[in-house]
Structure formats: structure tokens, C-alpha cells
Design a protein around this motif. Sequence first.
Motif, PDB file in Angstrom:
ATOM      1  N   ASN A  10       0.782  -1.284  -0.132  1.00  0.00           N
ATOM      2  CA  ASN A  10       0.140   0.093   0.093  1.00  0.00           C
ATOM      3  C   ASN A  10       0.669   1.177   0.041  1.00  0.00           C
ATOM      4  O   ASN A  10       0.299   2.686  -0.299  1.00  0.00           O
ATOM      5  CB  ASN A  10      -0.875  -0.042   1.119  1.00  0.00           C
ATOM      6  N   PRO A  35      -7.216  -2.499   5.621  1.00  0.00           N
ATOM      7  CA  PRO A  35      -8.161  -2.641   4.619  1.00  0.00           C
ATOM      8  C   PRO A  35      -8.304  -1.251   3.896  1.00  0.00           C
ATOM      9  O   PRO A  35      -8.553  -0.932   2.654  1.00  0.00           O
ATOM     10  CB  PRO A  35      -9.626  -3.082   4.950  1.00  0.00           C
ATOM     11  N   GLU A  36      -8.480  -0.225   4.548  1.00  0.00           N
ATOM     12  CA  GLU A  36      -8.711   1.353   4.152  1.00  0.00           C
ATOM     13  C   GLU A  36      -7.651   1.744   3.270  1.00  0.00           C
ATOM     14  O   GLU A  36      -7.807   2.302   2.173  1.00  0.00           O
ATOM     15  CB  GLU A  36      -8.770   2.024   5.360  1.00  0.00           C
ATOM     16  N   ARG A  39      -7.114  -0.594   0.134  1.00  0.00           N
ATOM     17  CA  ARG A  39      -8.424  -0.313  -0.978  1.00  0.00           C
ATOM     18  C   ARG A  39      -8.291   0.753  -1.702  1.00  0.00           C
ATOM     19  O   ARG A  39      -8.151   1.090  -2.890  1.00  0.00           O
ATOM     20  CB  ARG A  39      -9.544  -0.523  -0.404  1.00  0.00           C
ATOM     21  N   ALA A  43      -6.891   1.075  -5.721  1.00  0.00           N
ATOM     22  CA  ALA A  43      -7.908   1.896  -6.506  1.00  0.00           C
ATOM     23  C   ALA A  43      -7.306   2.976  -7.537  1.00  0.00           C
ATOM     24  O   ALA A  43      -7.623   3.131  -8.526  1.00  0.00           O
ATOM     25  CB  ALA A  43      -8.926   2.587  -5.662  1.00  0.00           C
ATOM     26  N   ARG A  48      -6.425  -5.135  -7.706  1.00  0.00           N
ATOM     27  CA  ARG A  48      -7.287  -5.639  -6.687  1.00  0.00           C
ATOM     28  C   ARG A  48      -6.672  -5.878  -5.274  1.00  0.00           C
ATOM     29  O   ARG A  48      -5.591  -6.390  -5.096  1.00  0.00           O
ATOM     30  CB  ARG A  48      -7.803  -6.778  -7.048  1.00  0.00           C
ATOM     31  N   PHE A  49      -7.271  -5.360  -4.493  1.00  0.00           N
ATOM     32  CA  PHE A  49      -6.808  -5.336  -3.032  1.00  0.00           C
ATOM     33  C   PHE A  49      -7.173  -6.792  -2.285  1.00  0.00           C
ATOM     34  O   PHE A  49      -8.007  -7.364  -2.512  1.00  0.00           O
ATOM     35  CB  PHE A  49      -7.289  -4.177  -2.065  1.00  0.00           C
ATOM     36  N   ARG A  51      -6.509  -8.357   1.653  1.00  0.00           N
ATOM     37  CA  ARG A  51      -5.988  -8.266   2.970  1.00  0.00           C
ATOM     38  C   ARG A  51      -4.972  -9.376   3.149  1.00  0.00           C
ATOM     39  O   ARG A  51      -5.324 -10.626   3.181  1.00  0.00           O
ATOM     40  CB  ARG A  51      -7.150  -8.369   3.960  1.00  0.00           C
TER      41      ARG A  51
END
Length: 231
Positions: A10, A35-36, A39, A43, A48-49, A51
Motif C-alpha cells: 500500500n 483494508p482502508e 483499497r 484503486a 485488486r486489494f 488483505r
Amino acid sequence: MTITFITGANKGLGFETARRLSELGHTVLLGARDPELGRAAAATINARFVRIDVTDDASVAAAAADVEQHEGAVDVLVNNAGIHGPAGDPSSLTGADVLGVFDVNVAGVVRTTTAFLPLLRRSADPVIINVSSGMGDLEATHDRSRPEGNYVAPVYTASKAALTMLTTQYAKALPEMRINAADPGYTATEFNGHSGPQTVTEGTDAIVQLATEGPGHGSGRFVERHGEKSW
């Protein structure tokens, strides 16, 4: 289309690797704990995320199951997730300090690799890339003309030396795959307070090379952006 799963993706080197490989046409699965943040990062680069917390067996198993359900296979696994740990004088270093870093940087790679091997074995050209560091390179850390020779980080350096050796052992044991270690070099990221002289793009050159070089290249190598290195 090449399906690539990247842990710790991320931000920093992981995100830049994901961005570059997505631009090169890979189907990128962006692995991250949060997750936040995961994602949001996915995006922005058409990824594709998924976890994954590499310190948690159940999380790693769930990530592999998610990929099996959606993509069915993985061509490239980039074990990028890592933490730094204590730096400087080791006089107060504890066993918990060591175990915490090794749990992410070494055991996390083992957990993830074991869980994803069945998916990699479905690929016609399976590749594993372990993001190591010149900080775990004996020659570099004895050279006072290099950054690696002037910085003390006992646990991080030991974990990266272990990861490079782990890579060579996996390469011997699994000759049907290309399994290599990448040294990003001293790169400006949040990891080091953006102090490195290399850009994050330069820092991902070796990783991207290993992810895209194709069949016929060697396994068990330690690669930096300028080529293969000994350690």
C-alpha cells in the motif's frame, strides 16, 4: 496475463512495484494489512486489494484462498512486507525485539510462500521475489565508503541476511521455479525518513526486472538495479 501478488504494497517500494507492474500489463493483487489503506492504494493503479497480515497464519491462509477463488493461480509472488526494528546501540536489545522483526521479515516470507506455493505451481513460469537489502550484505556492511557500512541496525540487517540465505535454499529445493532476492538499494521512502538518494522508482528496478525477465534466467540470485551481486 501475468498475475502478481505483492505483500506490504500500500506504500513505498511495494506500491511502486505494484504501480509499475500494473502499467506493464500485470494483473496486480495488492496485499496489505490495513483494508482502508489497501483499497485506496489499489484503486489508484487498477489493482485488486487482498488483505494479508504476514504475521498471522489465518490471514495468510485467507489471502491465498481469496486469490484461489478469484484468479485461480499466481505467476509472481513478491514478498515485500518488512519492518525495521531498533537501530543503534544494541546494549538494550531484547529477544522480543528480535522475534518481532524476524516474524515479519523472515517467518512472514515463509508463511506467505508456503500458502501460495499451490497457486504458483499452477503457473507456466512461477517466480518468487524476496525483497532483501544490501544492509544484510557482509561485504557492504564492512565498507565504510557505503551507507551500509555506517549504519547500525542489528536486527534488521540480520533478518535480511537470513532472508537472502533463505532465498538460496528455496531456489535449490524448488528448481521448477525462479526464486531470487532483490536489493532495492538506499531508496527515499517512509521506511528511512525519505533519506535515501535513490527515487522509489529506481529502488524498484531490480524487483521489476525479476518480475518481467521471463523464462531462462537463473534462480538463487541476489540482484540490484545494476546487476547481480555477491554477498
